[in-house]
Design a protein around this motif. Structure first.
Motif, short mmCIF file in Angstrom:
data_model
loop_
_atom_site.label_atom_id
_atom_site.label_comp_id
_atom_site.label_asym_id
_atom_site.label_seq_id
_atom_site.Cartn_x
_atom_site.Cartn_y
_atom_site.Cartn_z
N ARG A 1 -29.19 26.33 -18.64
CA ARG A 1 -30.14 26.14 -17.56
C ARG A 1 -29.96 27.25 -16.54
O ARG A 1 -28.94 27.94 -16.51
CB ARG A 1 -29.90 24.79 -16.90
N TYR A 2 -30.90 27.37 -15.67
CA TYR A 2 -30.83 28.39 -14.63
C TYR A 2 -29.66 28.06 -13.70
O TYR A 2 -29.54 26.93 -13.21
CB TYR A 2 -32.13 28.43 -13.83
N GLY A 3 -28.77 29.02 -13.44
CA GLY A 3 -27.62 28.83 -12.55
C GLY A 3 -26.34 28.51 -13.27
O GLY A 3 -25.26 28.60 -12.69
N ASP A 4 -26.40 28.13 -14.56
CA ASP A 4 -25.17 27.88 -15.30
C ASP A 4 -24.47 29.21 -15.55
O ASP A 4 -25.12 30.25 -15.71
CB ASP A 4 -25.46 27.21 -16.65
#
Length: 162
Positions: free
Chosen positions: A15-18
């Motif tokens: 996911r975005y930010g992982d």
């Protein structure tokens, strides 16, 4: 339909930010902190990686200027040994005076006892006279008449006992 290859990855979709996880890590030889040249430090990057980096030297703040010692501090520093010495001398003198003070205390108690006996003894003697059954002794009155004439005249007198 043209041929389209399918890509299958070993890691699940992120996911975005992982954080990004790479399948293989590159192993580099480690340097000891003592082997680092000046201006080079081991830093940790925001992604969690540790690496060597050149760092900017921090500007040194100028040392505060020496301020003169206040007058009250000098006075206190000079008086402290004097006061301490005075207290020590007083304690030394009291230790030498202690036997004399004890002797004076005993002499004072003896003087108080002598005064008490001088006051109480006549009272006891007066009451003791009446113990023989005769009653108290009668009070005696003595009168004196003294006359003198002139500044250098001879004085004459009579004593009457009643």
């Amino acid at each position: 339909m043209p041929y389209e290859p399918t890509i299958q990855s070993a890691t699940p979709a992120t996911r975005y930010g992982d954080p990004i996880v790479y399948p293989t890590a590159i192993q580099q030889p480690a340097m000891l902190p003592t082997e680092l040249p000046p201006g080079v430090e081991m830093v940790t990057l925001p992604g969690g990686y540790r690496t060597l980096a050149y760092t900017q030297p921090q500007p040194h703040a100028p040392a505060p200027a020496a301020q003169p010692v206040p007058a009250w501090a000098k006075t206190t520093a000079l008086l402290a040994p004097t006061v301490g010495g005075g207290i020590a001398a007083a304690g030394f003198g009291i230790s030498y005076a202690a036997p004399g003070l004890i002797a004076m205390t005993e002499a004072l108690w003896a003087a108080i006892a002598l005064i008490a006996v001088g006051v109480i003894a006549p009272i006891l003697l007066r009451t003791g006279r009446g113990a023989g059954g005769r009653g108290a002794a009668p009070a005696q009155h003595v009168t004196q008449n003294i006359t003198a004439s002139g500044m250098f005249g001879r004085a004459t007198g009579t004593i009457n006992q009643h």
